[in-house]
Design a protein around this motif. Structure first.
Motif, PDB file in Angstrom:
ATOM      1  N   MET A   1       0.847  -1.171   0.000  1.00 27.64           N
ATOM      2  CA  MET A   1       0.000   0.000   0.000  1.00 27.64           C
ATOM      3  C   MET A   1       0.891   1.233   0.000  1.00 27.64           C
ATOM      4  SD  MET A   1      -2.671   1.006   2.908  1.00 27.64           S
ATOM      5  CE  MET A   1      -4.238   1.548   2.426  1.00 27.64           C
ATOM      6  N   VAL A   2       0.642   2.132  -0.893  1.00 26.11           N
ATOM      7  CA  VAL A   2       1.437   3.342  -1.017  1.00 26.11           C
ATOM      8  C   VAL A   2       0.708   4.490  -0.341  1.00 26.11           C
ATOM      9  CG1 VAL A   2       2.430   4.980  -2.642  1.00 26.11           C
ATOM     10  CG2 VAL A   2       2.410   2.548  -3.187  1.00 26.11           C
ATOM     11  N   SER A   3       1.427   5.226   0.501  1.00 25.59           N
ATOM     12  CA  SER A   3       0.833   6.357   1.186  1.00 25.59           C
ATOM     13  C   SER A   3       0.715   7.543   0.243  1.00 25.59           C
ATOM     14  CB  SER A   3       1.695   6.740   2.397  1.00 25.59           C
ATOM     15  OG  SER A   3       1.179   7.903   2.994  1.00 25.59           O
ATOM     16  N   THR A   4      -0.435   8.189   0.271  1.00 29.90           N
ATOM     17  CA  THR A   4      -0.633   9.380  -0.553  1.00 29.90           C
ATOM     18  C   THR A   4      -0.593  10.643   0.296  1.00 29.90           C
ATOM     19  OG1 THR A   4      -3.022   9.197  -0.311  1.00 29.90           O
ATOM     20  CG2 THR A   4      -2.025   8.149  -2.252  1.00 29.90           C
ATOM     21  N   LEU A   5      -0.131  10.506   1.533  1.00 27.40           N
ATOM     22  CA  LEU A   5      -0.068  11.648   2.427  1.00 27.40           C
ATOM     23  C   LEU A   5       1.122  12.530   2.076  1.00 27.40           C
ATOM     24  CD1 LEU A   5      -0.767   9.746   5.762  1.00 27.40           C
ATOM     25  CD2 LEU A   5      -2.378  11.088   4.431  1.00 27.40           C
ATOM     26  N   PRO A   6       0.986  13.836   2.247  1.00 23.29           N
ATOM     27  CA  PRO A   6       2.100  14.728   1.944  1.00 23.29           C
ATOM     28  C   PRO A   6       3.309  14.446   2.827  1.00 23.29           C
ATOM     29  CG  PRO A   6       0.130  15.966   2.572  1.00 23.29           C
ATOM     30  CD  PRO A   6      -0.191  14.514   2.705  1.00 23.29           C
ATOM     31  N   ALA A   7       4.477  14.768   2.333  1.00 23.81           N
ATOM     32  CA  ALA A   7       5.716  14.473   3.061  1.00 23.81           C
ATOM     33  C   ALA A   7       6.167  15.671   3.874  1.00 23.81           C
ATOM     34  CB  ALA A   7       6.789  14.047   2.080  1.00 23.81           C
ATOM     35  N   PHE A   8       5.292  16.229   4.701  1.00 19.60           N
ATOM     36  CA  PHE A   8       5.690  17.308   5.585  1.00 19.60           C
ATOM     37  C   PHE A   8       5.059  17.081   6.942  1.00 19.60           C
ATOM     38  CE2 PHE A   8       1.707  18.731   3.762  1.00 19.60           C
ATOM     39  CZ  PHE A   8       1.033  19.238   4.845  1.00 19.60           C
ATOM     40  N   SER A   9       5.657  17.684   7.963  1.00 19.33           N
ATOM     41  CA  SER A   9       5.149  17.498   9.309  1.00 19.33           C
ATOM     42  C   SER A   9       4.534  18.789   9.826  1.00 19.33           C
ATOM     43  CB  SER A   9       6.279  17.064  10.241  1.00 19.33           C
ATOM     44  OG  SER A   9       5.793  16.883  11.549  1.00 19.33           O
ATOM     45  N   TYR A  10       3.355  18.679  10.391  1.00 19.59           N
ATOM     46  CA  TYR A  10       2.692  19.812  11.028  1.00 19.59           C
ATOM     47  C   TYR A  10       3.415  20.181  12.316  1.00 19.59           C
ATOM     48  CZ  TYR A  10      -0.916  22.236  13.737  1.00 19.59           C
ATOM     49  OH  TYR A  10      -1.599  23.132  14.499  1.00 19.59           O
ATOM     50  N   PHE A  11       4.038  19.206  12.949  1.00 20.25           N
ATOM     51  CA  PHE A  11       4.709  19.422  14.224  1.00 20.25           C
ATOM     52  C   PHE A  11       6.172  19.779  13.986  1.00 20.25           C
ATOM     53  CE2 PHE A  11       1.206  16.508  15.128  1.00 20.25           C
ATOM     54  CZ  PHE A  11       0.543  17.234  16.104  1.00 20.25           C
ATOM     55  N   THR A  12       6.539  20.995  14.317  1.00 27.61           N
ATOM     56  CA  THR A  12       7.893  21.480  14.038  1.00 27.61           C
ATOM     57  C   THR A  12       8.961  20.797  14.878  1.00 27.61           C
ATOM     58  OG1 THR A  12       7.587  23.294  15.631  1.00 27.61           O
ATOM     59  CG2 THR A  12       7.052  23.741  13.324  1.00 27.61           C
ATOM     60  N   ASP A  13       8.602  20.255  16.041  1.00 28.29           N
ATOM     61  CA  ASP A  13       9.613  19.666  16.914  1.00 28.29           C
ATOM     62  C   ASP A  13       9.930  18.201  16.593  1.00 28.29           C
ATOM     63  OD1 ASP A  13       7.120  18.879  17.798  1.00 28.29           O
ATOM     64  OD2 ASP A  13       7.553  19.158  19.921  1.00 28.29           O
ATOM     65  N   VAL A  14       9.327  17.628  15.562  1.00 30.41           N
ATOM     66  CA  VAL A  14       9.683  16.265  15.158  1.00 30.41           C
ATOM     67  C   VAL A  14      10.309  16.223  13.760  1.00 30.41           C
ATOM     68  CG1 VAL A  14       7.986  15.122  16.625  1.00 30.41           C
ATOM     69  CG2 VAL A  14       7.377  15.715  14.279  1.00 30.41           C
ATOM     70  N   VAL A  15      10.430  17.391  13.117  1.00 31.56           N
ATOM     71  CA  VAL A  15      11.018  17.443  11.779  1.00 31.56           C
ATOM     72  C   VAL A  15      12.453  16.930  11.835  1.00 31.56           C
ATOM     73  CG1 VAL A  15      11.734  18.966   9.897  1.00 31.56           C
ATOM     74  CG2 VAL A  15       9.550  19.346  11.041  1.00 31.56           C
ATOM     75  N   GLY A  16      12.758  15.966  10.964  1.00 24.86           N
ATOM     76  CA  GLY A  16      14.099  15.403  10.893  1.00 24.86           C
ATOM     77  C   GLY A  16      14.388  14.307  11.904  1.00 24.86           C
ATOM     78  N   THR A  17      13.389  13.912  12.696  1.00 24.55           N
ATOM     79  CA  THR A  17      13.595  12.840  13.674  1.00 24.55           C
ATOM     80  C   THR A  17      13.057  11.528  13.121  1.00 24.55           C
ATOM     81  OG1 THR A  17      11.457  13.141  14.776  1.00 24.55           O
ATOM     82  CG2 THR A  17      13.300  14.497  15.567  1.00 24.55           C
ATOM     83  N   ASN A  18      13.376  10.450  13.817  1.00 24.07           N
ATOM     84  CA  ASN A  18      12.895   9.126  13.404  1.00 24.07           C
ATOM     85  C   ASN A  18      11.372   9.013  13.496  1.00 24.07           C
ATOM     86  OD1 ASN A  18      15.504   8.282  12.953  1.00 24.07           O
ATOM     87  ND2 ASN A  18      15.726   7.353  14.975  1.00 24.07           N
ATOM     88  N   SER A  19      10.763   9.809  14.339  1.00 19.45           N
ATOM     89  CA  SER A  19       9.316   9.698  14.542  1.00 19.45           C
ATOM     90  C   SER A  19       8.508  10.644  13.657  1.00 19.45           C
ATOM     91  CB  SER A  19       8.982   9.961  16.014  1.00 19.45           C
ATOM     92  OG  SER A  19       9.386  11.262  16.377  1.00 19.45           O
ATOM     93  N   GLU A  20       9.152  11.427  12.819  1.00 17.42           N
ATOM     94  CA  GLU A  20       8.439  12.426  12.015  1.00 17.42           C
ATOM     95  C   GLU A  20       7.325  11.814  11.173  1.00 17.42           C
ATOM     96  OE1 GLU A  20       9.166  15.957   8.728  1.00 17.42           O
ATOM     97  OE2 GLU A  20      10.843  14.680   9.289  1.00 17.42           O
ATOM     98  N   HIS A  21       7.607  10.749  10.458  1.00 19.15           N
ATOM     99  CA  HIS A  21       6.598  10.147   9.579  1.00 19.15           C
ATOM    100  C   HIS A  21       5.414   9.609  10.381  1.00 19.15           C
ATOM    101  CE1 HIS A  21       4.806   8.243   6.115  1.00 19.15           C
ATOM    102  NE2 HIS A  21       4.746   7.110   6.777  1.00 19.15           N
ATOM    103  N   ALA A  22       5.699   8.873  11.444  1.00 13.89           N
ATOM    104  CA  ALA A  22       4.622   8.286  12.248  1.00 13.89           C
ATOM    105  C   ALA A  22       3.751   9.374  12.871  1.00 13.89           C
ATOM    106  CB  ALA A  22       5.203   7.391  13.334  1.00 13.89           C
ATOM    107  N   VAL A  23       4.354  10.397  13.416  1.00  9.69           N
ATOM    108  CA  VAL A  23       3.605  11.481  14.039  1.00  9.69           C
ATOM    109  C   VAL A  23       2.774  12.215  12.996  1.00  9.69           C
ATOM    110  CG1 VAL A  23       3.856  13.706  15.216  1.00  9.69           C
ATOM    111  CG2 VAL A  23       5.195  11.743  15.966  1.00  9.69           C
ATOM    112  N   THR A  24       3.343  12.445  11.823  1.00 12.69           N
ATOM    113  CA  THR A  24       2.622  13.127  10.748  1.00 12.69           C
ATOM    114  C   THR A  24       1.415  12.324  10.295  1.00 12.69           C
ATOM    115  OG1 THR A  24       4.642  14.216  10.008  1.00 12.69           O
ATOM    116  CG2 THR A  24       2.843  14.102   8.431  1.00 12.69           C
ATOM    117  N   VAL A  25       1.586  11.026  10.120  1.00 15.13           N
ATOM    118  CA  VAL A  25       0.471  10.174   9.692  1.00 15.13           C
ATOM    119  C   VAL A  25      -0.623  10.143  10.761  1.00 15.13           C
ATOM    120  CG1 VAL A  25      -0.208   7.793   9.161  1.00 15.13           C
ATOM    121  CG2 VAL A  25       1.843   8.762   8.131  1.00 15.13           C
ATOM    122  N   LEU A  26      -0.244   9.992  12.018  1.00 20.50           N
ATOM    123  CA  LEU A  26      -1.237   9.974  13.098  1.00 20.50           C
ATOM    124  C   LEU A  26      -1.998  11.288  13.162  1.00 20.50           C
ATOM    125  CD1 LEU A  26       0.775   8.146  15.886  1.00 20.50           C
ATOM    126  CD2 LEU A  26      -1.158   7.240  14.592  1.00 20.50           C
TER     127      LEU A  26
END
Length: 66
Positions: A1-26
């Motif tokens: 399954m391919v994610s169609t979600l944008p590749a940016f994070s609403y949360f500025t304090d997780v940008v560039g961390t290992n959890s950025e993708h998971a937090v963004t998707v949630l």
């Protein structure tokens, strides 16, 4: 399954961390919310945990307790 979600994070304090993708998707799924900060090193409250579980399980969409 391919994610169609944008590749940016609403949360500025997780940008560039290992959890950025998971937090963004949630966030995009409506499971977590915030005001621009996720605060990954702070504990969540019991109420926030119960809210996340209710959303994930679909319990928040039920209209009766039958």
């Amino acid at each position: 399954m391919v994610s169609t979600l944008p590749a940016f994070s609403y949360f500025t304090d997780v940008v560039g961390t290992n959890s950025e993708h998971a937090v963004t998707v949630l966030n995009q799924l409506g499971i977590i919310e915030g005001n621009g900060e996720y605060k990954p090193y702070e504990a969540i409250t019991r109420a926030d945990f119960i809210k996340m579980v209710a959303i994930i399980t679909g319990y928040d969409k039920q209209t009766s307790f039958e």
